[in-house]
Design a protein around this motif. Structure first.
Motif, PDB file in Angstrom:
ATOM      1  N   GLY A 145       0.815  -1.217   0.000  1.00  0.00           N
ATOM      2  CA  GLY A 145       0.000   0.000   0.000  1.00  0.00           C
ATOM      3  C   GLY A 145       0.842   1.257   0.000  1.00  0.00           C
ATOM      4  O   GLY A 145       0.542   2.231  -0.720  1.00  0.00           O
ATOM      5  N   VAL A 146       1.915   1.269   0.780  1.00  0.00           N
ATOM      6  CA  VAL A 146       2.821   2.428   0.814  1.00  0.00           C
ATOM      7  C   VAL A 146       3.509   2.604  -0.540  1.00  0.00           C
ATOM      8  O   VAL A 146       3.620   3.724  -1.056  1.00  0.00           O
ATOM      9  CB  VAL A 146       3.865   2.258   1.940  1.00  0.00           C
ATOM     10  CG1 VAL A 146       4.971   3.304   1.818  1.00  0.00           C
ATOM     11  CG2 VAL A 146       3.191   2.360   3.303  1.00  0.00           C
ATOM     12  N   MET A 147       3.958   1.514  -1.127  1.00  0.00           N
ATOM     13  CA  MET A 147       4.610   1.584  -2.437  1.00  0.00           C
ATOM     14  C   MET A 147       3.653   2.131  -3.495  1.00  0.00           C
ATOM     15  O   MET A 147       4.031   2.952  -4.329  1.00  0.00           O
ATOM     16  CB  MET A 147       5.117   0.200  -2.831  1.00  0.00           C
ATOM     17  CG  MET A 147       6.269  -0.295  -1.961  1.00  0.00           C
ATOM     18  SD  MET A 147       6.422  -2.101  -1.893  1.00  0.00           S
ATOM     19  CE  MET A 147       6.571  -2.524  -3.606  1.00  0.00           C
ATOM     20  N   LEU A 193       0.257  -2.435  -8.107  1.00  0.00           N
ATOM     21  CA  LEU A 193       1.048  -1.196  -8.079  1.00  0.00           C
ATOM     22  C   LEU A 193       0.778  -0.332  -9.307  1.00  0.00           C
ATOM     23  O   LEU A 193       0.645   0.891  -9.205  1.00  0.00           O
ATOM     24  CB  LEU A 193       2.537  -1.535  -8.010  1.00  0.00           C
ATOM     25  CG  LEU A 193       3.047  -2.187  -6.721  1.00  0.00           C
ATOM     26  CD1 LEU A 193       4.522  -2.539  -6.854  1.00  0.00           C
ATOM     27  CD2 LEU A 193       2.828  -1.272  -5.521  1.00  0.00           C
ATOM     28  N   LEU A 194       0.701  -0.960 -10.477  1.00  0.00           N
ATOM     29  CA  LEU A 194       0.567  -0.216 -11.721  1.00  0.00           C
ATOM     30  C   LEU A 194      -0.884   0.013 -12.135  1.00  0.00           C
ATOM     31  O   LEU A 194      -1.155   0.832 -13.014  1.00  0.00           O
ATOM     32  CB  LEU A 194       1.307  -0.942 -12.846  1.00  0.00           C
ATOM     33  CG  LEU A 194       2.815  -1.125 -12.650  1.00  0.00           C
ATOM     34  CD1 LEU A 194       3.417  -1.850 -13.852  1.00  0.00           C
ATOM     35  CD2 LEU A 194       3.496   0.219 -12.430  1.00  0.00           C
ATOM     36  N   GLU A 195      -1.786  -0.736 -11.543  1.00  0.00           N
ATOM     37  CA  GLU A 195      -3.217  -0.654 -11.863  1.00  0.00           C
ATOM     38  C   GLU A 195      -3.475  -0.894 -13.351  1.00  0.00           C
ATOM     39  O   GLU A 195      -4.306  -0.233 -13.969  1.00  0.00           O
ATOM     40  CB  GLU A 195      -3.799   0.708 -11.435  1.00  0.00           C
ATOM     41  CG  GLU A 195      -3.747   0.946  -9.945  1.00  0.00           C
ATOM     42  CD  GLU A 195      -4.439   2.230  -9.539  1.00  0.00           C
ATOM     43  OE1 GLU A 195      -4.119   3.292 -10.099  1.00  0.00           O
ATOM     44  OE2 GLU A 195      -5.322   2.159  -8.666  1.00  0.00           O
ATOM     45  N   GLU A 196      -2.746  -1.818 -13.915  1.00  0.00           N
ATOM     46  CA  GLU A 196      -2.961  -2.199 -15.310  1.00  0.00           C
ATOM     47  C   GLU A 196      -2.352  -3.579 -15.549  1.00  0.00           C
ATOM     48  O   GLU A 196      -1.554  -4.068 -14.747  1.00  0.00           O
ATOM     49  CB  GLU A 196      -2.350  -1.179 -16.272  1.00  0.00           C
ATOM     50  CG  GLU A 196      -0.849  -1.004 -16.156  1.00  0.00           C
ATOM     51  CD  GLU A 196      -0.295  -0.024 -17.190  1.00  0.00           C
ATOM     52  OE1 GLU A 196      -0.660  -0.148 -18.372  1.00  0.00           O
ATOM     53  OE2 GLU A 196       0.505   0.847 -16.796  1.00  0.00           O
ATOM     54  N   VAL A 264      10.701  -1.470   3.791  1.00  0.00           N
ATOM     55  CA  VAL A 264      10.750  -0.583   2.627  1.00  0.00           C
ATOM     56  C   VAL A 264      11.791   0.496   2.847  1.00  0.00           C
ATOM     57  O   VAL A 264      11.790   1.171   3.888  1.00  0.00           O
ATOM     58  CB  VAL A 264       9.374   0.057   2.349  1.00  0.00           C
ATOM     59  CG1 VAL A 264       9.468   1.064   1.209  1.00  0.00           C
ATOM     60  CG2 VAL A 264       8.338  -1.012   2.010  1.00  0.00           C
ATOM     61  N   ARG A 265      12.658   0.664   1.887  1.00  0.00           N
ATOM     62  CA  ARG A 265      13.661   1.737   1.912  1.00  0.00           C
ATOM     63  C   ARG A 265      13.584   2.508   0.602  1.00  0.00           C
ATOM     64  O   ARG A 265      13.570   1.906  -0.475  1.00  0.00           O
ATOM     65  CB  ARG A 265      15.075   1.175   2.114  1.00  0.00           C
ATOM     66  CG  ARG A 265      15.294   0.599   3.507  1.00  0.00           C
ATOM     67  CD  ARG A 265      16.650  -0.078   3.657  1.00  0.00           C
ATOM     68  NE  ARG A 265      16.847  -0.563   5.011  1.00  0.00           N
ATOM     69  CZ  ARG A 265      17.609   0.026   5.935  1.00  0.00           C
ATOM     70  NH1 ARG A 265      18.274   1.127   5.618  1.00  0.00           N
ATOM     71  NH2 ARG A 265      17.715  -0.475   7.150  1.00  0.00           N
ATOM     72  N   PRO A 295      10.049   4.562   5.384  1.00  0.00           N
ATOM     73  CA  PRO A 295       8.698   4.950   5.780  1.00  0.00           C
ATOM     74  C   PRO A 295       8.131   4.040   6.864  1.00  0.00           C
ATOM     75  O   PRO A 295       8.501   2.869   6.970  1.00  0.00           O
ATOM     76  CB  PRO A 295       7.897   4.816   4.477  1.00  0.00           C
ATOM     77  CG  PRO A 295       8.648   3.815   3.669  1.00  0.00           C
ATOM     78  CD  PRO A 295      10.094   3.997   4.024  1.00  0.00           C
ATOM     79  N   ALA A 296       7.243   4.598   7.665  1.00  0.00           N
ATOM     80  CA  ALA A 296       6.567   3.810   8.697  1.00  0.00           C
ATOM     81  C   ALA A 296       5.570   2.869   8.025  1.00  0.00           C
ATOM     82  O   ALA A 296       4.773   3.299   7.192  1.00  0.00           O
ATOM     83  CB  ALA A 296       5.861   4.729   9.685  1.00  0.00           C
TER      84      ALA A 296
END
Length: 372
Positions: A145-147, A193-196, A264-265, A295-296
């Motif tokens: 979700g963050v990505m 992620l890309l929604e396609e 995640v970095r 990110p948290a």
């Protein structure tokens, strides 16, 4: 024939749906664990033909009735939703039986063995107004979700490519190759992620141990929006790797799911060439090495979020995130990648030229499938 174990008294909840699990192996037992921890639903029954698995479930979850007979679930009017966590070749028949019994279904990935089977299941679910969901657990992963938010916000800049690696030593299977076993995770993440879906798919792999069962597969996909995606899956690697790298024009991101924390970095690294004159003779490198941002990320368990979405869809009628269409698009990609693997084997033997394949049900001029 019904097993006497299935006659155990079921406790149901008035406030939420009653659930059952078919298949008490690796994923089925996990579904039982998280379902027992959900307040708005009740895990009522577990079904498996193996007595040892039922004995394990009985010892760990005394409130869950067990049976070796699927009919104990299908013919029980108090059970609202069924989680199918069985070998992939059984998904279609079991999911169809569940839906035809008037129950909602959550089917482990992949949804079925063919896109035609996925479409039939979706048609039955739509006609009967029942929830049909696929177990794409990573679509519920807080890190994914963050990505996705970072891509949508443009903080990575123009997206160049996604590289996904899912490697391990085993576990070998005879009923499916490593593409069908591991790649559904990576495909579902990339499509989320890309929604396609991809316009082109190429794949190649090798069967080193079992004849005609690829244990190492590479796939490449091209998307209309511009980026490419690469997937590497293997049962024959000495180190467990669960890593996705996303490279953009402004920043780069690495998701390492093996890490216990700080998964995640975000690296403020980029390369932008400078051309001061009129030719590439005046080309100058311009590398930028900036900070690393962590990110948290919520610690919520993805599988529990998945089952919560299933329960919510049953209770409210809302469409779940990982619905049947998400299952279909992953199976379509697996099918086309499998075609590439088979053709690649033929190319090695007869040296024929590469062929291009258009996605099924696509009009002329639509997306094509390339044998890489």
């Amino acid at each position: 024939m019904a097993n006497s174990e299935g006659d155990a008294r079921l406790q149901t909840t008035k406030d939420g749906p009653s659930l059952a699990v078919i298949g008490c192996g690796y994923w089925g037992s996990k579904h039982i664990r998280v379902s027992c921890d959900i307040r708005d639903a009740r895990m009522s029954m577990a079904v498996d033909p193996r007595p040892d698995r039922l004995e394990y479930i009985r010892s760990q979850y005394p409130s869950v009735a067990v049976s070796r007979d699927i009919g104990a679930v299908l013919n029980n009017p108090s059970i609202d939703g069924v989680i199918v966590a069985t070998p992939v070749e059984t998904h279609f028949e079991l999911a169809r039986a569940v839906l035809q019994a008037g129950k909602h279904a959550l089917v482990e990935k992949p949804l079925a063995m063919t896109s035609a089977q996925c479409r039939e299941l979706n048609a039955i679910a739509e006609q009967s107004k029942r929830v049909l969901m696929v177990g794409h657990t990573f679509e519920y992963h807080p890190a994914v979700g963050v990505m996705r938010q970072m891509i949508q916000s443009g903080s990575l800049g123009e997206l160049y490519y996604i590289d996904s690696r899912r490697l391990n030593l085993g576990l070998y299977r005879q009923d499916a190759n490593v593409l069908w076993d591991l790649a559904p995770h990576d495909l579902s993440i990339i499509f989320c992620l890309l929604e396609e879906v991809p316009q082109t798919i190429g794949a190649w792999g090798c069967a080193h141990v079992l004849p005609n069962v690829e244990d190492v597969v590479y796939a490449k996909m091209g998307f209309k929006s511009g980026p490419t995606a690469h997937v590497h899956v293997s049962w024959l690697d000495p180190v467990k790797v669960r890593q996705i790298t996303i490279v953009g024009s402004d920043a780069m991101l690495v998701f390492d799911d093996v890490q216990p924390s700080e998964k995640v970095r975000v690296y403020q690294k980029r390369f932008r060439p400078r051309i001061d004159g009129d030719s590439y003779a005046d080309f100058q490198s311009a590398y930028h090495h900036g900070d690393v941002h962590i990110p948290a990320i919520s610690s919520s368990e993805p599988l529990k979020l998945e089952v919560l979405d299933f329960v919510n869809a049953i209770m409210t009628g809302e469409r779940p995130r990982a619905d049947a269409m998400h299952g279909l698009r992953v199976v379509e990609a697996l099918e086309e990648a499998s075609v590439c693997l088979r053709l690649k084997q033929k190319h090695r033997s007869n040296g024929k030229e590469q062929r291009i394949f258009r996605r099924r049900n696509m009009p002329a001029g639509g997306p094509e499938i390339a044998v890489a």
